[in-house]
Write a protein that holds these residues in place. Structure first.
Motif, PDB file in Angstrom:
ATOM      1  N   VAL A 189       6.476   3.255   4.737  1.00  0.00           N
ATOM      2  CA  VAL A 189       5.401   3.843   4.804  1.00  0.00           C
ATOM      3  C   VAL A 189       4.023   3.421   3.922  1.00  0.00           C
ATOM      4  O   VAL A 189       2.875   4.082   3.841  1.00  0.00           O
ATOM      5  N   GLU A 190       3.741   2.747   3.042  1.00  0.00           N
ATOM      6  CA  GLU A 190       3.258   2.089   1.872  1.00  0.00           C
ATOM      7  C   GLU A 190       2.001   1.476   3.265  1.00  0.00           C
ATOM      8  O   GLU A 190       1.249   1.285   2.668  1.00  0.00           O
ATOM      9  N   ASP A 226       8.797   7.830  -4.498  1.00  0.00           N
ATOM     10  CA  ASP A 226       8.459   7.521  -5.423  1.00  0.00           C
ATOM     11  C   ASP A 226       9.083   7.472  -6.731  1.00  0.00           C
ATOM     12  O   ASP A 226       8.830   8.821  -6.737  1.00  0.00           O
ATOM     13  N   LYS A 227       8.648   7.658  -7.592  1.00  0.00           N
ATOM     14  CA  LYS A 227       8.771   8.064  -8.950  1.00  0.00           C
ATOM     15  C   LYS A 227       8.303   8.812  -9.601  1.00  0.00           C
ATOM     16  O   LYS A 227       8.382   9.602 -10.123  1.00  0.00           O
ATOM     17  N   ALA A 228       6.297   9.501  -9.321  1.00  0.00           N
ATOM     18  CA  ALA A 228       5.799  10.631  -9.387  1.00  0.00           C
ATOM     19  C   ALA A 228       7.192  12.301  -8.741  1.00  0.00           C
ATOM     20  O   ALA A 228       6.466  12.669  -9.116  1.00  0.00           O
ATOM     21  N   LEU A 242      17.570   1.831   0.646  1.00  0.00           N
ATOM     22  CA  LEU A 242      16.638   3.061   1.477  1.00  0.00           C
ATOM     23  C   LEU A 242      15.837   3.048   0.562  1.00  0.00           C
ATOM     24  O   LEU A 242      14.541   3.401   1.286  1.00  0.00           O
ATOM     25  N   CYS A 243      15.499   2.812  -0.696  1.00  0.00           N
ATOM     26  CA  CYS A 243      14.041   2.514  -1.325  1.00  0.00           C
ATOM     27  C   CYS A 243      13.285   1.299  -0.640  1.00  0.00           C
ATOM     28  O   CYS A 243      11.842   2.209  -0.844  1.00  0.00           O
ATOM     29  N   LYS A 244      14.268   0.837  -0.673  1.00  0.00           N
ATOM     30  CA  LYS A 244      13.135  -0.419  -0.072  1.00  0.00           C
ATOM     31  C   LYS A 244      12.345  -0.384   1.572  1.00  0.00           C
ATOM     32  O   LYS A 244      11.639  -0.557   1.611  1.00  0.00           O
ATOM     33  N   LEU A 245      12.675   0.502   2.376  1.00  0.00           N
ATOM     34  CA  LEU A 245      12.335   0.533   3.519  1.00  0.00           C
ATOM     35  C   LEU A 245      11.482   2.086   3.093  1.00  0.00           C
ATOM     36  O   LEU A 245      10.224   1.994   3.877  1.00  0.00           O
ATOM     37  N   ARG A 246      10.996   1.887   1.742  1.00  0.00           N
ATOM     38  CA  ARG A 246       9.554   2.883   1.876  1.00  0.00           C
ATOM     39  C   ARG A 246       8.467   2.398   1.590  1.00  0.00           C
ATOM     40  O   ARG A 246       7.505   2.768   2.219  1.00  0.00           O
ATOM     41  N   ASN A 247       8.884   1.673   1.855  1.00  0.00           N
ATOM     42  CA  ASN A 247       7.383   0.406   1.584  1.00  0.00           C
ATOM     43  C   ASN A 247       7.008   0.091   3.404  1.00  0.00           C
ATOM     44  O   ASN A 247       5.763   0.359   3.140  1.00  0.00           O
ATOM     45  N   PHE A 277       0.018   3.180   4.748  1.00  0.00           N
ATOM     46  CA  PHE A 277      -1.261   4.134   3.801  1.00  0.00           C
ATOM     47  C   PHE A 277      -2.411   3.067   3.763  1.00  0.00           C
ATOM     48  O   PHE A 277      -3.615   3.476   4.023  1.00  0.00           O
ATOM     49  N   ASN A 278      -2.198   2.160   3.065  1.00  0.00           N
ATOM     50  CA  ASN A 278      -2.932   0.463   3.371  1.00  0.00           C
ATOM     51  C   ASN A 278      -3.273  -0.153   4.508  1.00  0.00           C
ATOM     52  O   ASN A 278      -4.711   0.123   4.341  1.00  0.00           O
ATOM     53  N   ARG A 279      -2.755   0.671   6.003  1.00  0.00           N
ATOM     54  CA  ARG A 279      -3.705  -0.018   6.798  1.00  0.00           C
ATOM     55  C   ARG A 279      -4.589   1.720   7.618  1.00  0.00           C
ATOM     56  O   ARG A 279      -5.670   1.198   8.513  1.00  0.00           O
ATOM     57  N   LEU A 280      -4.275   2.136   6.928  1.00  0.00           N
ATOM     58  CA  LEU A 280      -4.992   3.680   7.276  1.00  0.00           C
ATOM     59  C   LEU A 280      -6.684   3.857   6.519  1.00  0.00           C
ATOM     60  O   LEU A 280      -8.175   4.223   6.878  1.00  0.00           O
ATOM     61  N   LYS A 281      -6.286   2.737   5.168  1.00  0.00           N
ATOM     62  CA  LYS A 281      -7.060   2.913   3.985  1.00  0.00           C
ATOM     63  C   LYS A 281      -7.915   2.042   4.613  1.00  0.00           C
ATOM     64  O   LYS A 281      -9.783   1.578   4.216  1.00  0.00           O
ATOM     65  N   GLN A 282      -7.989   1.304   5.711  1.00  0.00           N
ATOM     66  CA  GLN A 282      -9.291  -0.447   5.647  1.00  0.00           C
ATOM     67  C   GLN A 282      -9.582   0.349   7.057  1.00  0.00           C
ATOM     68  O   GLN A 282     -10.824  -0.008   7.714  1.00  0.00           O
TER      69      GLN A 282
END
Length: 132
Positions: free
Chosen positions: A94-95, A39-41, A87-92, A98-103
């Protein structure tokens, strides 16, 4: 997986990952990182330079201030980096992971006092998610 202190930025942690993966072998073949979607970071010039030196393609959207700065320079600003929206849309993917891990409550609130315990919790949560 690298554990870092909470105040550590993401950008400096990106560059050791391809180096660690280079030493990994799967089914007798060495792993080569061909592309890094981020991402932009991760748009710092040092990141772009380090990825180019490692011959790794990057799919990173440019920040608005960087676009304006490049355009203000005119032809001396160079051309924009190549960017593939698909390809950038495929990043979601991974995101979402991470949201599943935060559960997992213990991971989200960091109940573990030691880094080794926290890392073990993350690995166990990844295994559980993989088996579902």
């Amino acid at each position: 997986m690298f554990l870092t202190p909470g105040q550590t930025g993401d950008n400096p942690q990106l560059l050791p990952l391809p180096d660690e993966l280079r030493d990994l072998e799967l089914d007798g073949q060495r792993v080569r990182v061909g592309r890094v979607p981020a991402d932009k970071a991760y748009t710092h010039p040092s990141t772009w330079k380090a990825l180019r030196e490692r011959r790794i393609k990057a799919t990173i959207p440019e920040r608005a201030d960087q676009i304006a700065h490049r355009k203000a320079k005119g032809s001396a600003g160079g051309r924009p980096p190549a960017f593939d929206h698909g390809l950038c849309k495929l990043r979601n993917v991974v995101e979402r992971r991470f949201n599943r891990l935060k559960q997992f409550r213990g991971l989200a609130t960091r109940f573990a006092k030691r880094a080794a315990y926290h890392r073990a919790e993350i690995i166990l949560a990844c295994i559980v998610l993989h088996l579902r």
